[in-house]
Design an enzyme around this catalytic site. Structure first.
Site, PDB file in Angstrom:
ATOM      1  N   THR A  44       0.909  -1.145  -0.099  1.00  0.00           N
ATOM      2  CA  THR A  44       0.048  -0.080   0.039  1.00  0.00           C
ATOM      3  C   THR A  44       0.804   1.127  -0.074  1.00  0.00           C
ATOM      4  O   THR A  44       2.107   1.302   0.203  1.00  0.00           O
ATOM      5  CB  THR A  44      -1.029  -0.008   1.133  1.00  0.00           C
ATOM      6  OG1 THR A  44      -0.142   0.304   2.530  1.00  0.00           O
ATOM      7  CG2 THR A  44      -1.670  -1.070   1.452  1.00  0.00           C
ATOM      8  N   ILE A 108       2.514  -1.209   5.028  1.00  0.00           N
ATOM      9  CA  ILE A 108       2.286   0.099   5.189  1.00  0.00           C
ATOM     10  C   ILE A 108       3.355   1.044   5.336  1.00  0.00           C
ATOM     11  O   ILE A 108       4.442   0.675   6.056  1.00  0.00           O
ATOM     12  CB  ILE A 108       1.068  -0.104   6.258  1.00  0.00           C
ATOM     13  CG1 ILE A 108       0.591   1.463   6.658  1.00  0.00           C
ATOM     14  CG2 ILE A 108       1.908  -0.529   7.729  1.00  0.00           C
ATOM     15  CD1 ILE A 108      -0.642   1.315   7.593  1.00  0.00           C
ATOM     16  N   ILE A 139       6.670  -2.832   7.661  1.00  0.00           N
ATOM     17  CA  ILE A 139       6.515  -1.304   7.463  1.00  0.00           C
ATOM     18  C   ILE A 139       7.483  -0.978   6.571  1.00  0.00           C
ATOM     19  O   ILE A 139       8.609  -1.156   6.212  1.00  0.00           O
ATOM     20  CB  ILE A 139       7.304  -0.921   8.773  1.00  0.00           C
ATOM     21  CG1 ILE A 139       6.410  -1.420  10.225  1.00  0.00           C
ATOM     22  CG2 ILE A 139       6.907   0.570   8.962  1.00  0.00           C
ATOM     23  CD1 ILE A 139       5.076  -1.484  10.008  1.00  0.00           C
ATOM     24  N   LYS A 140       7.039  -0.007   5.481  1.00  0.00           N
ATOM     25  CA  LYS A 140       7.682   0.580   4.488  1.00  0.00           C
ATOM     26  C   LYS A 140       8.450   1.873   4.947  1.00  0.00           C
ATOM     27  O   LYS A 140       7.917   2.761   5.450  1.00  0.00           O
ATOM     28  CB  LYS A 140       6.803   1.024   3.417  1.00  0.00           C
ATOM     29  CG  LYS A 140       6.451  -0.109   2.503  1.00  0.00           C
ATOM     30  CD  LYS A 140       5.292   0.110   1.604  1.00  0.00           C
ATOM     31  CE  LYS A 140       5.860   0.507   0.237  1.00  0.00           C
ATOM     32  NZ  LYS A 140       4.607   0.852  -0.891  1.00  0.00           N
ATOM     33  N   ILE A 141       9.776   1.636   4.721  1.00  0.00           N
ATOM     34  CA  ILE A 141      10.678   2.966   4.912  1.00  0.00           C
ATOM     35  C   ILE A 141      11.501   3.463   3.695  1.00  0.00           C
ATOM     36  O   ILE A 141      12.059   2.426   3.172  1.00  0.00           O
ATOM     37  CB  ILE A 141      11.611   2.521   6.137  1.00  0.00           C
ATOM     38  CG1 ILE A 141      11.006   2.328   7.279  1.00  0.00           C
ATOM     39  CG2 ILE A 141      12.416   3.681   6.299  1.00  0.00           C
ATOM     40  CD1 ILE A 141      11.796   1.703   8.508  1.00  0.00           C
TER      41      ILE A 141
END
Length: 366
Positions: A44, A108, A139-141
């Site tokens: 997403t 996300i 977790i998108k970083i």
């Protein structure tokens, strides 16, 4: 008959859908894509959520409740997006269990305005992880220079990470190092390494979009003959970097402690030039231990007519390097291109976030 998406899966490519909405969840559409399109994960981003919120009435009731509770726009965004991701994680729970955590993942993103703020990025990553409350969340970083330490710190805390917005091979090497640093720290912290997973999202079509624009501007036959080659060449060389990095002694030590490799993920795989095949960034990047995250249009094109003939990456490295070198010879600087794309990428992420805030703010007012 084995379908193209089944053949892609059999070749070692995990298909993740680059989209999520409450409508998709409640209608059973996501379940259908798992069943009929071999989808085993979801990514997403703020644009996806903004589009989901602006279409239909699936969020109206929750928006009404949040408005009555006096929630501000930032809290509302956080609540709505983590609710959707949590529900999607539950949809993928069986796949997550069946693949020992390799797939069944839902990503996300941290607030992209924090891309150059290390401590705030780590804090938000932990908050997102806790709020979703599911093992299969990622977790998108963003892989900015300032993002490297938060990537390592988040992994060290036992949280799985989708490293996004990678364009250059040099930055990709730094991302792999941050991944290994994070796992080394996680091991010291007593975490079970087999539970910590990561993907490195290498953007593909945007490279061609920028390079092709410059080649057209140069306009020589030699320059125009290189159009449409840079994106695949760059991604294939990234896979070569992956193979080298994950055959070192340093990696073997982590692997013996239970670690899983950080898989390359092909992102931005919808073609932007209508002259190109709509599946070129799928069929041209078939190789084991990778993920291809596709917008629905690309997924449907793949299911309909993609010709999956096996590995199209191994053995291509010399040609890929020749293609990148040829760009330099006609006057396109690889370093300038990837630097520009990263800067523009962060700006696009930030603009998308503002769009999401505006969408939610308007929904709360209504």
């Amino acid at each position: 008959m084995s379908t193209p998406t089944q053949k892609l899966s059999d070749a070692g490519v995990s298909i993740w859908l680059d989209d999520l909405s409450r409508e998709r969840l409640s209608s059973g559409n996501l379940d259908e894509l798992i069943e009929n399109r071999n989808v085993v994960g979801v990514t997403t981003n703020p644009t996806i959520f903004a589009q989901a919120l602006s279409q239909g009435d699936a969020y109206d009731e929750q928006m009404k409740e949040l408005a009555q509770a006096g929630a501000d726009v930032e809290d509302a965004v956080f609540t709505v997006t983590t609710d959707d991701v949590r529900d999607a994680c539950d949809v993928f729970a069986t796949i997550y269990d069946a693949t020992q955590g390799v797939d069944g993942r839902v990503s996300i993103e941290v607030d992209p305005r924090l891309a150059h703020k290390a401590d705030d990025t780590v804090a938000m990553a932990q908050r997102l992880h806790e709020s979703v409350g599911r093992e299969n969340v990622m977790i998108k970083i963003p892989a900015t220079e300032a993002g490297l330490e938060p990537i390592a710190a988040t992994l060290a805390a036992g949280i799985s990470v989708n490293v996004t917005l990678i364009f250059s091979l040099e930055r990709y090497r730094a991302v792999i190092n941050a991944f290994m640093v994070g796992l080394e720290r996680a091991l010291e912290n007593g975490h079970d390494l087999s539970k910590i997973h990561s993907v490195a999202s290498f953007f593909v079509s945007r490279v061609d979009a920028e390079v092709d624009k410059q080649l057209e501007s140069i306009g020589t036959d030699e320059a125009l003959g290189l159009k449409g080659k840079a994106g695949l060449a760059n991604a294939r060389l990234a896979y070569q970097v992956y193979e080298e990095a994950f055959s070192t002694e340093r990696w073997k030590r982590l692997e013996e402690a239970g670690a899983q490799p950080q898989r390359p993920l092909w992102a931005s795989t919808g073609t932007k030039d209508p002259a190109y095949s709509d599946t070129m960034y799928v069929t041209g990047l078939v190789v084991q231990n990778t993920v291809n995250t596709m917008p629905e249009k690309t997924l449907e094109a793949t299911a309909d007519h993609a010709e999956i003939t096996g590995d199209t990456v191994s053995g291509t490295y010399d040609q890929a390097e020749a293609d990148i070198n040829a760009l330099e010879k006609v006057g396109v600087s690889y370093n300038d291109v990837v630097e520009k794309l990263e800067t523009e990428g962060i700006k696009k992420f930030e603009d998308s976030w503002e769009e999401l805030l505006d969408t939610v703010s308007s929904a709360l007012r209504q």
